[in-house]
Design an enzyme around this catalytic site. Sequence first.
Site, PDB file in Angstrom:
ATOM      1  N   ILE A  10      34.187  47.600  48.556  1.00 47.24           N
ATOM      2  CA  ILE A  10      34.110  46.187  48.178  1.00 47.24           C
ATOM      3  C   ILE A  10      33.742  46.069  46.707  1.00 47.24           C
ATOM      4  O   ILE A  10      32.721  46.619  46.267  1.00 47.24           O
ATOM      5  CB  ILE A  10      33.060  45.447  49.015  1.00 47.24           C
ATOM      6  CG1 ILE A  10      33.331  45.616  50.514  1.00 47.24           C
ATOM      7  CG2 ILE A  10      33.012  43.957  48.652  1.00 47.24           C
ATOM      8  CD1 ILE A  10      32.140  45.295  51.401  1.00 47.24           C
ATOM      9  N   ASP A  54      33.296  48.682  36.803  1.00 48.49           N
ATOM     10  CA  ASP A  54      33.803  47.513  36.096  1.00 48.49           C
ATOM     11  C   ASP A  54      35.303  47.508  36.338  1.00 48.49           C
ATOM     12  O   ASP A  54      36.019  48.410  35.878  1.00 48.49           O
ATOM     13  CB  ASP A  54      33.483  47.628  34.603  1.00 48.49           C
ATOM     14  CG  ASP A  54      33.943  46.410  33.805  1.00 48.49           C
ATOM     15  OD1 ASP A  54      34.855  45.702  34.252  1.00 48.49           O
ATOM     16  OD2 ASP A  54      33.404  46.191  32.700  1.00 48.49           O
ATOM     17  N   ASN A  77      37.282  41.750  45.703  1.00 44.27           N
ATOM     18  CA  ASN A  77      36.520  40.508  45.700  1.00 44.27           C
ATOM     19  C   ASN A  77      36.067  40.081  44.304  1.00 44.27           C
ATOM     20  O   ASN A  77      35.924  38.891  44.042  1.00 44.27           O
ATOM     21  CB  ASN A  77      35.297  40.667  46.607  1.00 44.27           C
ATOM     22  CG  ASN A  77      34.269  39.578  46.375  1.00 44.27           C
ATOM     23  OD1 ASN A  77      34.453  38.437  46.783  1.00 44.27           O
ATOM     24  ND2 ASN A  77      33.190  39.924  45.684  1.00 44.27           N
ATOM     25  N   TYR A 143      41.670  29.610  35.240  1.00 43.78           N
ATOM     26  CA  TYR A 143      41.300  30.325  36.468  1.00 43.78           C
ATOM     27  C   TYR A 143      42.419  30.198  37.503  1.00 43.78           C
ATOM     28  O   TYR A 143      42.789  31.176  38.156  1.00 43.78           O
ATOM     29  CB  TYR A 143      39.998  29.744  37.011  1.00 43.78           C
ATOM     30  CG  TYR A 143      39.565  30.270  38.363  1.00 43.78           C
ATOM     31  CD1 TYR A 143      38.925  31.501  38.482  1.00 43.78           C
ATOM     32  CD2 TYR A 143      39.770  29.529  39.521  1.00 43.78           C
ATOM     33  CE1 TYR A 143      38.508  31.985  39.709  1.00 43.78           C
ATOM     34  CE2 TYR A 143      39.360  29.994  40.747  1.00 43.78           C
ATOM     35  CZ  TYR A 143      38.729  31.222  40.844  1.00 43.78           C
ATOM     36  OH  TYR A 143      38.322  31.694  42.071  1.00 43.78           O
ATOM     37  N   LYS A 147      44.586  33.144  39.519  1.00 46.09           N
ATOM     38  CA  LYS A 147      44.629  33.269  40.979  1.00 46.09           C
ATOM     39  C   LYS A 147      46.046  33.081  41.515  1.00 46.09           C
ATOM     40  O   LYS A 147      46.435  33.700  42.515  1.00 46.09           O
ATOM     41  CB  LYS A 147      43.665  32.269  41.625  1.00 46.09           C
ATOM     42  CG  LYS A 147      42.203  32.616  41.431  1.00 46.09           C
ATOM     43  CD  LYS A 147      41.853  33.955  42.070  1.00 46.09           C
ATOM     44  CE  LYS A 147      40.371  34.249  42.018  1.00 46.09           C
ATOM     45  NZ  LYS A 147      40.003  35.514  42.700  1.00 46.09           N
ATOM     46  N   THR A 178      28.095  29.794  46.622  1.00 48.54           N
ATOM     47  CA  THR A 178      27.807  30.976  45.804  1.00 48.54           C
ATOM     48  C   THR A 178      27.444  30.526  44.396  1.00 48.54           C
ATOM     49  O   THR A 178      27.589  29.346  44.038  1.00 48.54           O
ATOM     50  CB  THR A 178      29.021  31.912  45.727  1.00 48.54           C
ATOM     51  OG1 THR A 178      30.101  31.218  45.071  1.00 48.54           O
ATOM     52  CG2 THR A 178      29.479  32.356  47.117  1.00 48.54           C
TER      53      THR A 178
END
Length: 233
Positions: A10, A54, A77, A143, A147, A178
Site C-alpha cells: 500500500i 517516494d 493510494n 487535480y 485523476k 481525511t
Amino acid sequence: MKIKDSVVFITGANRGLGLAYARAALAAGAKKVYAAARDPKFITLEGVHAVALDVTKPEQVEAAARACGDVTLLVNNAGISRGSGLLSPEAMDTARAEFETNFFGPWALSRAFAPVLAKNGGGAIVNVLSALSWISLPGAATYSTSKSATWSLSNGLRNELREQGTQVVSVHVAFMDTDMASHVPGDKTSPDDVAKQTFAAVEAGLPEVLADAVTRQVKQGLVADPPAYAAAR
C-alpha cells in the site's frame, strides 16, 4: 482473489485512506502488509512492514519491487491535491506535481510490480481515483486532470494485464474524512468504509468501486443531457 493470506503493498499508508487499507488488510487476514510512505517513521500501525517510498522517485519504485517480491495485491493510494484552477498563475507547476504523484506514480508502481504479480499468480492492482475523474471543480481542476488521466491509465492497464490474470480495480470516491478534505464542509465518507468496499470488490472480481452516493450520482450524470462534465459549476 481473496484478501486472506494475500501479500498487500500500500502506498501512502501512513494516514487517511492508506492507513485504513492497511487496517482492513490485517483485519481480513492478509499474510503480510507492506505499508509504504516517504518517511517510514510515520508508519505506526502494528503488524505491518514499513517501506520507505517516494512514488515520484523511479529508483525507489524499482527498489521496492525488488525487495517485495511476494506481493499479490498492489494498492496505489498515494495522492496529492494542491487546489488550483487551470488558468491560475501556478497551474502548470501544480499540475506537474500532481501528475508526478497521482498519475506517473501509479503507472511506475504498476509497471514495476506487474512481473511480481504475474510470478505470484496474477493478483490485483487497486488504483485510488476520485469522482473528480469525471468532472472538474473550479478550485481543483488540475487535480481533476490528473485523476482523469489515471482513470484512463487504469482502463489501459486492465486490458494489458488481463492475459497474465491481474485484476485492476478503480476506486472512485468523493470527499472522505481525511486530511486532504479537512477544509471541505459537509458529510464525508469514512475511509474505513471505502477500504472495506474496495477489498470486497477485489474479492468479487469487480473492475470499479463507486464508494458513495455523490460518486454514483456523478457517474450517472455522464450520460445525462447535458452531461455532468459540461454543466456549469
